[in-house]
Write a protein that holds these residues in place. Structure first.
Motif, PDB file in Angstrom:
ATOM      1  N   GLY A 152       0.825  -1.204   0.000  1.00  0.00           N
ATOM      2  CA  GLY A 152       0.000   0.000   0.000  1.00  0.00           C
ATOM      3  C   GLY A 152       0.859   1.254   0.000  1.00  0.00           C
ATOM      4  N   VAL A 153       0.293   2.322  -0.539  1.00  0.00           N
ATOM      5  CA  VAL A 153       0.933   3.651  -0.576  1.00  0.00           C
ATOM      6  C   VAL A 153       2.441   3.547  -0.832  1.00  0.00           C
ATOM      7  CG1 VAL A 153      -0.806   4.923   0.716  1.00  0.00           C
ATOM      8  CG2 VAL A 153       0.917   3.671   1.999  1.00  0.00           C
ATOM      9  N   ASN A 154       2.805   2.948  -1.959  1.00  0.00           N
ATOM     10  CA  ASN A 154       4.215   2.707  -2.265  1.00  0.00           C
ATOM     11  C   ASN A 154       4.779   3.707  -3.274  1.00  0.00           C
ATOM     12  OD1 ASN A 154       6.593   1.242  -1.805  1.00  0.00           O
ATOM     13  ND2 ASN A 154       6.247  -0.078  -3.579  1.00  0.00           N
ATOM     14  N   TYR A 155       4.026   4.757  -3.555  1.00  0.00           N
ATOM     15  CA  TYR A 155       4.504   5.881  -4.364  1.00  0.00           C
ATOM     16  C   TYR A 155       4.193   7.167  -3.603  1.00  0.00           C
ATOM     17  CZ  TYR A 155       4.925   2.864  -8.536  1.00  0.00           C
ATOM     18  OH  TYR A 155       5.274   1.882  -9.440  1.00  0.00           O
ATOM     19  N   SER A 156       5.129   8.091  -3.587  1.00  0.00           N
ATOM     20  CA  SER A 156       4.971   9.313  -2.795  1.00  0.00           C
ATOM     21  C   SER A 156       3.753  10.122  -3.225  1.00  0.00           C
ATOM     22  CB  SER A 156       6.232  10.187  -2.911  1.00  0.00           C
ATOM     23  OG  SER A 156       7.339   9.522  -2.346  1.00  0.00           O
ATOM     24  N   GLU A 157       3.489  10.171  -4.546  1.00  0.00           N
ATOM     25  CA  GLU A 157       2.351  10.987  -5.002  1.00  0.00           C
ATOM     26  C   GLU A 157       1.020  10.390  -4.551  1.00  0.00           C
ATOM     27  OE1 GLU A 157       3.513   8.701  -8.906  1.00  0.00           O
ATOM     28  OE2 GLU A 157       4.475   9.325  -7.032  1.00  0.00           O
ATOM     29  N   HIS A 158       0.979   9.062  -4.358  1.00  0.00           N
ATOM     30  CA  HIS A 158      -0.247   8.438  -3.858  1.00  0.00           C
ATOM     31  C   HIS A 158      -0.426   8.739  -2.368  1.00  0.00           C
ATOM     32  CE1 HIS A 158      -3.671   5.873  -3.764  1.00  0.00           C
ATOM     33  NE2 HIS A 158      -3.092   4.880  -3.108  1.00  0.00           N
ATOM     34  N   ILE A 159       0.692   8.773  -1.632  1.00  0.00           N
ATOM     35  CA  ILE A 159       0.622   9.185  -0.222  1.00  0.00           C
ATOM     36  C   ILE A 159       0.101  10.611  -0.121  1.00  0.00           C
ATOM     37  CG2 ILE A 159       2.006   9.715   1.833  1.00  0.00           C
ATOM     38  CD1 ILE A 159       3.835   7.425   1.125  1.00  0.00           C
ATOM     39  N   GLU A 160       0.612  11.480  -0.977  1.00  0.00           N
ATOM     40  CA  GLU A 160       0.224  12.898  -0.940  1.00  0.00           C
ATOM     41  C   GLU A 160      -1.247  13.087  -1.267  1.00  0.00           C
ATOM     42  OE1 GLU A 160       0.330  16.985  -0.566  1.00  0.00           O
ATOM     43  OE2 GLU A 160       1.827  15.506   0.069  1.00  0.00           O
ATOM     44  N   GLU A 161      -1.754  12.382  -2.283  1.00  0.00           N
ATOM     45  CA  GLU A 161      -3.130  12.608  -2.727  1.00  0.00           C
ATOM     46  C   GLU A 161      -4.165  12.029  -1.755  1.00  0.00           C
ATOM     47  OE1 GLU A 161      -3.847  10.805  -6.520  1.00  0.00           O
ATOM     48  OE2 GLU A 161      -3.511   8.753  -5.811  1.00  0.00           O
ATOM     49  N   THR A 162      -3.739  11.124  -0.880  1.00  0.00           N
ATOM     50  CA  THR A 162      -4.683  10.506   0.058  1.00  0.00           C
ATOM     51  C   THR A 162      -4.420  10.892   1.509  1.00  0.00           C
ATOM     52  OG1 THR A 162      -3.294   8.515   0.186  1.00  0.00           O
ATOM     53  CG2 THR A 162      -5.056   8.521  -1.461  1.00  0.00           C
ATOM     54  N   LYS A 163      -3.557  11.882   1.749  1.00  0.00           N
ATOM     55  CA  LYS A 163      -3.140  12.197   3.118  1.00  0.00           C
ATOM     56  C   LYS A 163      -4.288  12.701   3.984  1.00  0.00           C
ATOM     57  CE  LYS A 163      -1.622  16.927   2.011  1.00  0.00           C
ATOM     58  NZ  LYS A 163      -0.470  17.847   1.986  1.00  0.00           N
ATOM     59  N   ASP A 164      -5.306  13.314   3.392  1.00  0.00           N
ATOM     60  CA  ASP A 164      -6.436  13.802   4.183  1.00  0.00           C
ATOM     61  C   ASP A 164      -7.361  12.678   4.613  1.00  0.00           C
ATOM     62  OD1 ASP A 164      -5.508  16.383   3.928  1.00  0.00           O
ATOM     63  OD2 ASP A 164      -6.742  16.847   2.179  1.00  0.00           O
ATOM     64  N   ILE A 165      -7.197  11.504   4.012  1.00  0.00           N
ATOM     65  CA  ILE A 165      -8.014  10.344   4.366  1.00  0.00           C
ATOM     66  C   ILE A 165      -7.283   9.476   5.379  1.00  0.00           C
ATOM     67  CG2 ILE A 165      -9.182   8.295   3.464  1.00  0.00           C
ATOM     68  CD1 ILE A 165      -9.233   9.812   0.731  1.00  0.00           C
ATOM     69  N   GLU A 166      -6.029   9.184   5.075  1.00  0.00           N
ATOM     70  CA  GLU A 166      -5.170   8.427   5.996  1.00  0.00           C
ATOM     71  C   GLU A 166      -3.735   8.830   5.678  1.00  0.00           C
ATOM     72  OE1 GLU A 166      -4.802   3.887   7.774  1.00  0.00           O
ATOM     73  OE2 GLU A 166      -6.058   4.292   6.035  1.00  0.00           O
ATOM     74  N   ASN A 167      -3.049   9.397   6.638  1.00  0.00           N
ATOM     75  CA  ASN A 167      -1.747   9.999   6.382  1.00  0.00           C
ATOM     76  C   ASN A 167      -0.614   9.020   6.700  1.00  0.00           C
ATOM     77  OD1 ASN A 167       0.378  11.677   5.897  1.00  0.00           O
ATOM     78  ND2 ASN A 167      -0.187  13.251   7.381  1.00  0.00           N
ATOM     79  N   PHE A 168       0.116   8.616   5.640  1.00  0.00           N
ATOM     80  CA  PHE A 168       1.240   7.698   5.801  1.00  0.00           C
ATOM     81  C   PHE A 168       2.575   8.413   5.644  1.00  0.00           C
ATOM     82  CE2 PHE A 168      -2.190   4.765   4.825  1.00  0.00           C
ATOM     83  CZ  PHE A 168      -1.923   3.684   5.657  1.00  0.00           C
ATOM     84  N   ALA A 169       2.550   9.729   5.528  1.00  0.00           N
ATOM     85  CA  ALA A 169       3.792  10.490   5.357  1.00  0.00           C
ATOM     86  C   ALA A 169       4.725  10.245   6.535  1.00  0.00           C
ATOM     87  CB  ALA A 169       3.486  11.976   5.226  1.00  0.00           C
ATOM     88  N   GLY A 170       5.989  10.004   6.255  1.00  0.00           N
ATOM     89  CA  GLY A 170       6.972   9.793   7.309  1.00  0.00           C
ATOM     90  C   GLY A 170       7.024   8.383   7.843  1.00  0.00           C
ATOM     91  N   ASN A 171       6.169   7.493   7.312  1.00  0.00           N
ATOM     92  CA  ASN A 171       6.185   6.101   7.768  1.00  0.00           C
ATOM     93  C   ASN A 171       7.275   5.343   7.006  1.00  0.00           C
ATOM     94  OD1 ASN A 171       5.535   3.641   8.872  1.00  0.00           O
ATOM     95  ND2 ASN A 171       3.813   3.259   7.502  1.00  0.00           N
TER      96      ASN A 171
END
Length: 280
Positions: A76-95
């Motif tokens: 899951g969320v294995n591309y940075s742009e996908h992390i960015e576009e979904t951060k308001d739903i579930e934030n994986f930034a910095g994981n």
């Protein structure tokens, strides 16, 4: 080499694309997983097996592995742009740790087959992903040796019912409905792929480009994922790993363009081909 599964007289059989342009139907194996288990990471030698020549243009193609023996392992969320576009739903930034989950596929649809539109799904989404097929049993392998265990690569559309995915606070159910795993059009061996970390990956819906990226942008690379997953449990021959999707999914849009009846979804990966499905 390119491996396909074809339907002949109601039976599914593995086949190999010959340099002549014809398919060699392999009579010795019941399905693709049995073939993979028999030859592992080695190159297929048609002289060793009973093969029947069939016309590629008239063959009915199915998913290369229509009936996976185990659940598909997904990143899951294995591309940075996908992390960015979904951060308001579930934030994986910095994981720093990879996100793994499983996806049930009782039957994987193939190129040209229909994506079912269930009446209880109102947020139907697409995810173009590079699929990895393990060629021989794999346990406790190093990153340096991980690619030695790869049989080949394919395209996966990780079709997702977002309303179910988030209603149940986990991803398994919303991604595992019948018809929500599309694989194809074939499995391509590593020698035909070249640099697995430099492949264009895209998805269009009715001709509109939605996803446009490159496997170079994966966060957790394939050798790292194989090595990590093989610690403590065995990746059996025929295991399918789906390596995550780039940005551009409907979920990440300000006004999501969910899939609807009649929509044609085309996932494409450089060196493998196109995987086309229509919602119905």
């Amino acid at each position: 080499m390119r491996y396909y599964t074809v339907e002949i007289d109601g039976h599914l059989k593995p086949a190999i694309l010959h340099k002549s342009g014809y398919l060699l139907l392999v009579e010795d194996f019941e399905d693709m997983t049995e073939l993979i288990d028999a030859i592992g990471e080695k190159r297929f030698d048609p002289e060793r097996f009973s093969c029947e020549i069939i016309d590629f243009e008239t063959a009915k193609l199915c998913a290369p592995i229509p009936f996976p023996k185990q659940d598909i392992i997904c990143l899951g969320v294995n591309y940075s742009e996908h992390i960015e576009e979904t951060k308001d739903i579930e934030n994986f930034a910095g994981n720093d740790a990879a996100v793994y989950f499983s996806k049930r596929a009782n039957y994987a649809i193939g190129d040209g087959e229909f994506i079912p539109n269930y009446d209880f799904v109102n947020e139907l989404d697409y995810e173009a992903e590079l699929g990895v097929i393990i060629g021989k049993d794999c346990k406790n392998v190093s990153e340096e040796n991980a690619l030695d265990y790869v049989f080949g690569y394919t395209i996966i559309n990780d079709i997702s019912a977002r309303n179910l995915q988030f209603r149940h606070k986990q991803w398994f159910y919303g991604k595992s409905l019948d018809g929500y795993t599309s694989i194809g059009p074939c499995i391509v061996t590593p020698d035909e792929i070249g640099d697995i970390n430099a492949l264009k990956i895209s998805c269009t819906v009715n001709g509109e480009l939605r996803q446009n990226s490159n496997t170079a942008l994966m966060i957790t690379k394939i050798p790292q994922a194989i090595s990590e997953l093989s610690r403590g449990f065995t990746l059996k021959a025929g295991t399918i790993i789906s390596t995550g999707t780039p940005g551009g999914v409907a979920l990440g849009m300000e006004d999501p363009k969910w899939l609807k009846n009649g929509d044609e979804v085309v996932c494409e990966i450089e060196g493998i081909g196109k995987l086309r499905n229509t919602v119905s």
